[in-house]
Design an enzyme around this catalytic site. Structure first.
Site, short mmCIF file in Angstrom:
data_model
loop_
_atom_site.label_atom_id
_atom_site.label_comp_id
_atom_site.label_asym_id
_atom_site.label_seq_id
_atom_site.Cartn_x
_atom_site.Cartn_y
_atom_site.Cartn_z
N CYS A 62 -2.05 -8.77 7.79
CA CYS A 62 -2.50 -8.84 6.21
C CYS A 62 -2.36 -10.29 5.72
O CYS A 62 -3.29 -11.06 5.94
CB CYS A 62 -1.59 -7.72 5.26
SG CYS A 62 -2.28 -7.47 3.96
N HIS A 106 -2.52 -2.75 8.20
CA HIS A 106 -0.81 -2.69 8.30
C HIS A 106 -0.48 -1.74 9.35
O HIS A 106 -0.06 -0.55 9.20
CB HIS A 106 -0.11 -2.31 7.14
CG HIS A 106 0.04 -3.43 6.11
ND1 HIS A 106 0.81 -4.38 6.49
CD2 HIS A 106 -0.61 -3.73 4.94
CE1 HIS A 106 0.74 -5.46 5.47
NE2 HIS A 106 -0.15 -4.97 4.66
N GLU A 162 1.72 -1.87 11.51
CA GLU A 162 3.01 -2.10 12.15
C GLU A 162 3.76 -0.91 11.29
O GLU A 162 5.09 -0.66 11.49
CB GLU A 162 3.72 -3.38 11.73
CG GLU A 162 4.01 -3.57 10.45
CD GLU A 162 2.70 -4.01 9.37
OE1 GLU A 162 3.10 -4.39 8.24
OE2 GLU A 162 1.76 -3.77 9.88
#
Length: 234
Positions: free
Chosen positions: A91, A177, A179
């Protein structure tokens, strides 16, 4: 690329809430030692890491007057990328990498928050991102960037033409994202309550999306990152 003995990953973090999440376990499983540095503390830091991971945050790349350390990050990444040293951006991290490589970052046309599918290019299908094909991915951004010269686009979406890119085999950048895991969702929803209200986004709708898609994204993200890390040592 990184030799078998190369195991130091420097993680540049912009917020305690935007941490490695599920990426931490993948790095640990492959023997990487992680050193975390907060972005404002990057100045003067010796770049001795085998891998640099730049995470997300609320800042925008074009807000360098308000956040001077962003300029330091861009310079740090420019030197690293010019040397073709392994670097991963998520990001804001992806946008900082794009800026360092000469791609201009700007405010996007829309804010995208929630799970969305991205469309892989042919190059994306032939990369570690292939594990993400058909998997809705968590998005939370409203900025865009031009694809840097020499970069290969790996993914796009209806809202943004550049969702992921690579430089050779040494640099990977994603706007989404992958993660995110577990408690991170509730923490982000609480922290972004004002933004969600302003955009008329129902937090319960985000929770429903999480319940439906988070598990699949976690598996796909681990496979993606693991394959990419393995290529650094091939």
């Amino acid at each position: 690329m990184v030799g078998a003995s190369g195991t130091l990953a420097l993680v540049i973090q912009h917020s305690p809430l935007a941490h490695l999440g599920g990426f931490a376990a993948v790095l640990a499983d492959r023997g990487w030692q992680v050193r975390i540095v907060e972005a404002p503390g990057l100045a003067g830091l010796t770049d001795d890491a085998d891998l640099v991971i730049v995470l997300g945050g609320d800042e925008a790349v074009y807000e360098q007057d308000a956040h001077p350390y962003l300029a330091t990050e861009v310079q740090f990444l420019r030197r690293r990328l010019e040397a073709e040293r392994p670097t991963l951006g998520v990001c804001l991290g992806a946008q900082l990498m794009a800026e360092a490589l000469g791609g201009r970052v700007s405010r996007g046309k829309s804010d995208v928050i929630g799970f969305r599918r991205v469309d892989l290019t042919d190059a994306g299908k032939d990369s570690p991102l292939r594990h993400l094909a058909g998997v809705p991915l968590m998005q939370w951004h409203g900025d865009s960037f031009r694809l840097p010269a020499g970069a290969t686009r790996l993914a796009s979406s209806a809202e943004y033409s550049n969702e992921a890119f690579r430089m050779g085999d040494y640099a990977l950048a994603v706007q989404f994202h992958p993660e995110l895991i577990g408690a991170m969702y509730e923490q982000w929803i609480a922290d972004g309550a004002g933004e969600l209200a302003a955009l008329a986004i129902d937090p319960d709708d985000l929770r429903a999306q999480r319940d439906e898609h988070a598990a699949a994204m976690e598996v796909a993200a681990a496979a993606m990152l693991g394959e990419w890390l393995d290529t650094l040592r091939s």
